[in-house]
Structures are given as C-alpha cells and as structure tokens.
Enzyme design. Sequence first.
Site, PDB file in Angstrom:
ATOM      1  N   PHE A 170     -18.229 -11.897  -5.368  1.00  0.00           N
ATOM      2  CA  PHE A 170     -18.156 -11.522  -3.863  1.00  0.00           C
ATOM      3  C   PHE A 170     -18.959 -12.859  -2.882  1.00  0.00           C
ATOM      4  O   PHE A 170     -18.540 -12.797  -1.806  1.00  0.00           O
ATOM      5  CB  PHE A 170     -18.922 -10.184  -4.304  1.00  0.00           C
TER       6      PHE A 170
ATOM      7  N   SER B  33     -15.452   2.062   3.575  1.00  0.00           N
ATOM      8  CA  SER B  33     -14.927   1.063   3.743  1.00  0.00           C
ATOM      9  C   SER B  33     -13.781   0.748   4.987  1.00  0.00           C
ATOM     10  O   SER B  33     -13.490   0.295   5.592  1.00  0.00           O
ATOM     11  CB  SER B  33     -14.479   0.616   1.599  1.00  0.00           C
TER      12      SER B  33
ATOM     13  N   ARG C 252     -17.377  -7.468   2.960  1.00  0.00           N
ATOM     14  CA  ARG C 252     -18.622  -6.697   4.245  1.00  0.00           C
ATOM     15  C   ARG C 252     -19.824  -6.466   3.276  1.00  0.00           C
ATOM     16  O   ARG C 252     -20.198  -6.986   2.658  1.00  0.00           O
ATOM     17  CB  ARG C 252     -17.652  -5.083   4.287  1.00  0.00           C
TER      18      ARG C 252
ATOM     19  N   HIS D 272       1.540  -1.172   0.228  1.00  0.00           N
ATOM     20  CA  HIS D 272       0.140   0.500   0.047  1.00  0.00           C
ATOM     21  C   HIS D 272       1.185   1.364  -0.105  1.00  0.00           C
ATOM     22  O   HIS D 272       0.623   2.237   0.087  1.00  0.00           O
ATOM     23  CB  HIS D 272      -0.611  -0.236   1.055  1.00  0.00           C
TER      24      HIS D 272
HETATM   25  P1  A3P Z   1     -16.326  -3.151   0.933  1.00  0.00           P
HETATM   26  O1  A3P Z   1     -15.472  -2.312   2.155  1.00  0.00           O
HETATM   27  O2  A3P Z   1     -17.163  -1.505   0.340  1.00  0.00           O
HETATM   28  O3  A3P Z   1     -17.423  -4.063   1.089  1.00  0.00           O
HETATM   29  P2  A3P Z   1      -8.806  -4.859   0.089  1.00  0.00           P
HETATM   30  O4  A3P Z   1      -9.104  -5.527  -0.164  1.00  0.00           O
HETATM   31  O5  A3P Z   1      -8.341  -3.107  -0.145  1.00  0.00           O
HETATM   32  O6  A3P Z   1      -9.170  -4.141   1.692  1.00  0.00           O
HETATM   33  O7  A3P Z   1     -10.599  -3.977  -0.109  1.00  0.00           O
HETATM   34  C1  A3P Z   1     -11.760  -4.160   0.956  1.00  0.00           C
HETATM   35  C2  A3P Z   1     -12.851  -4.543  -0.379  1.00  0.00           C
HETATM   36  O8  A3P Z   1     -12.861  -4.815  -1.336  1.00  0.00           O
HETATM   37  C3  A3P Z   1     -14.316  -4.186   0.464  1.00  0.00           C
HETATM   38  O9  A3P Z   1     -14.782  -3.583   0.299  1.00  0.00           O
HETATM   39  C4  A3P Z   1     -14.214  -5.558   0.320  1.00  0.00           C
HETATM   40  O10 A3P Z   1     -15.856  -5.922   0.766  1.00  0.00           O
HETATM   41  C5  A3P Z   1     -14.276  -5.329  -1.133  1.00  0.00           C
HETATM   42  N1  A3P Z   1     -14.336  -7.238  -1.789  1.00  0.00           N
HETATM   43  C6  A3P Z   1     -13.630  -7.903  -1.491  1.00  0.00           C
HETATM   44  N2  A3P Z   1     -13.919  -8.737  -2.704  1.00  0.00           N
HETATM   45  C7  A3P Z   1     -14.367  -8.929  -3.174  1.00  0.00           C
HETATM   46  C8  A3P Z   1     -14.675  -9.273  -4.306  1.00  0.00           C
HETATM   47  N3  A3P Z   1     -15.112 -10.416  -4.668  1.00  0.00           N
HETATM   48  N4  A3P Z   1     -16.089  -9.053  -5.310  1.00  0.00           N
HETATM   49  C9  A3P Z   1     -16.271  -7.199  -4.468  1.00  0.00           C
HETATM   50  N5  A3P Z   1     -15.765  -6.413  -3.382  1.00  0.00           N
HETATM   51  C10 A3P Z   1     -15.391  -7.499  -2.948  1.00  0.00           C
END
Ligand code: A3P
Length: 300
Positions: free
Chosen positions: A230, A141, A262, A109
């Site tokens: 998802f 998020s 989430r 990151h």
């Molecule tokens: P939300 O909190 O809006 O639901 P990172 O991996 O960079 O931490 O990002 C996390 C975000 O990606 C979260 O968003 C999570 O739900 C979403 N996410 C993870 N897997 C996903 C998938 N297969 N499809 C859509 N969103 C996904």
Amino acid sequence: NLMHVSSQKIIKINPSNSYMPAPFRDHIDRIRRFTVRPDDVWLVTYPKCGTTWTQEMLWLLINNLDFETAKKIQLIRRSPFLEFNEDFHSVDTMKIAENIASPRLIKSHLPLQLLPQQLWTVKPKVRIIYVTRDAKDVAVSYFHHHKLMCKYNGTLNDFVDAFISGYALPGTIWDHILDFWNIRHEPNLLLISYEEMKKAIRRIATKTAQFLNRSLTEEQLKQLCEHLSFESMKKNPAVNLEEQLQKIRERQNFEVEEKFIRKGKVGGWKDELSPEASEKIDKWTREKLRGTDYPCCRYG
Ligand code: A3P
C-alpha cells in the site's frame, strides 16, 4: 435521483439490469463483438474492489517483472480500460485496446453479460481474473471515488441508497459478483478477493503467477510484494492517478484532499458507515444472497 450519483445521464441496460452512461448505448454491440486474443489476460471487477492493485500485479507478472517500465509508464497506458476513460467522449478506448501489442492486459468493470462474447469462445481459452471485495468497504470506497472524480456532494447515506438501488455504475455489486461466482469452476477463471490479497499477498501473487504459467524466484516474489504494498503504491505516480486527477480537477474546477489510493483497509467501513446504512446493506445482502451458495464468511 440518478443524476445525484453520476454527473452524467445514466440508463438501464438490459438484459444485465445494469446502469451505464447514456452514450454507452452506442457501444454495446461493438463491445460484444470485440476481438479477443487467446493470449490476452482480462481483469474484471466491480469498481473499488482492488482493480488497480490487481492490475499492477498482473501487468508485472505478464511482463517479466519489468519494474522499470512499470514505474515509467502510467498503468492506464500499459493496460487499457475497455469501456471507459476519463476522457470518455474524446478517446476511443476500444481502438486503443485493439491496437496494442500482445500479450494484452485488459481491464473492464462490465457485468458478465455485457462483456465481449469471444471471452467465452476463443480457443485456447483466455485467462480472466475476477476480484471481489466486501460490499460495505466497496460502498464507502465508491462514495469517496464519486467525491474525488464526479464532484459528488451527497452524503454517504444518500450514496448507500443509490448503491443498493444499482444506480452506481455499472449496477449492483451483488449481481456483478454472483454472475462470476456462479462460473468460478471454469478453468480459465481465477476468482480472488481483496481481503485475501490484504492477508496474504505472497500467496495470491504465487497463485496468480501459476494461473498465468509464470514462475517466480523467491527474490522476485519479494520484490513484487514490496512494489505492491500500500505504501509504495500510494506514492507511485504511475499507478496513483495523480495526473488524471489533476486534469479532472482543472476541468471541473474543484479541489479535493482525497487520494485515489486512499485507506486500503479491510473493514474500514466501520469508521464511516452509520449503523442504519450498515444494517441496510446487511439486509439487502441477505436478500441478494438468499438461495445462492456464496459464503457470507468469504471476507473473514
Ligand atoms: P479504499 O478506498 O478503501 O482505500 P479500485 O482500484 O478497484 O478502484 O480500488 C481502489 C481501492 O483499492 C481503494 O480502497 C484503494 O485504496 C485500494 N488499494 C489500491 N492499492 C492498494 C494496495 N496496494 N493495497 C491495499 N489497497 C489498495
């Protein structure tokens, strides 16, 4: 109040104007000198832009769609997180990255200026994938992430103020994104967005496979997209961080109902951000994007 966002003391790092936990200071030079391998694939994102989702896609593409291993071994063990680990103080994450076999998939990151210098010099050029996401969805998020991981007890409005000020690690999302946007024509960089993945995962998986010089049959593409949906990621213990969250809960002694994977929505901020917070982010975004050619309609 910096401590309000992060449970750790954080410091400003120049020249990137980023904020990182204070112990990071001791690692800056080592990260800058980290040995990059030409066959590495690097995934760089601002947190909450869909890193885990993209990381799982990339790992599978690099490893001939080995779904069996992907389900058996935690993603964080298959693909190291360069600068951080939930056991930050006891685990040398760079050593882990140094010691794993090629081809490596490394997640970071860090803002562009803090990344290893060899990312830009090693020949042949190493492939880098950068993922963007709508800033308001990221703010919401990331707020939930702080509640989940850091026992954050501020309000979403408080968090938005911190997010805009750059106090959410590793600094402001716009500086992070724009640095990569400005070099998007580099042939070794692929810039994708969370929104494009939501809209057309097949197209993005195909494009990413091409970028990595991998070919996929129709059947493989179908399997990959199903695995990345998802619903299936949410219930997949190899990617949904349940094990890590359990440890954090035990150590910090708190209960949360939330899950790491989430909501997974585009525009989900509309359900949560107050009109004031939304306007604040819009105004700040206009200021940050003034004079740049970053398309405001990129997120559709
Ligand atoms: P939300 O909190 O809006 O639901 P990172 O991996 O960079 O931490 O990002 C996390 C975000 O990606 C979260 O968003 C999570 O739900 C979403 N996410 C993870 N897997 C996903 C998938 N297969 N499809 C859509 N969103 C996904």
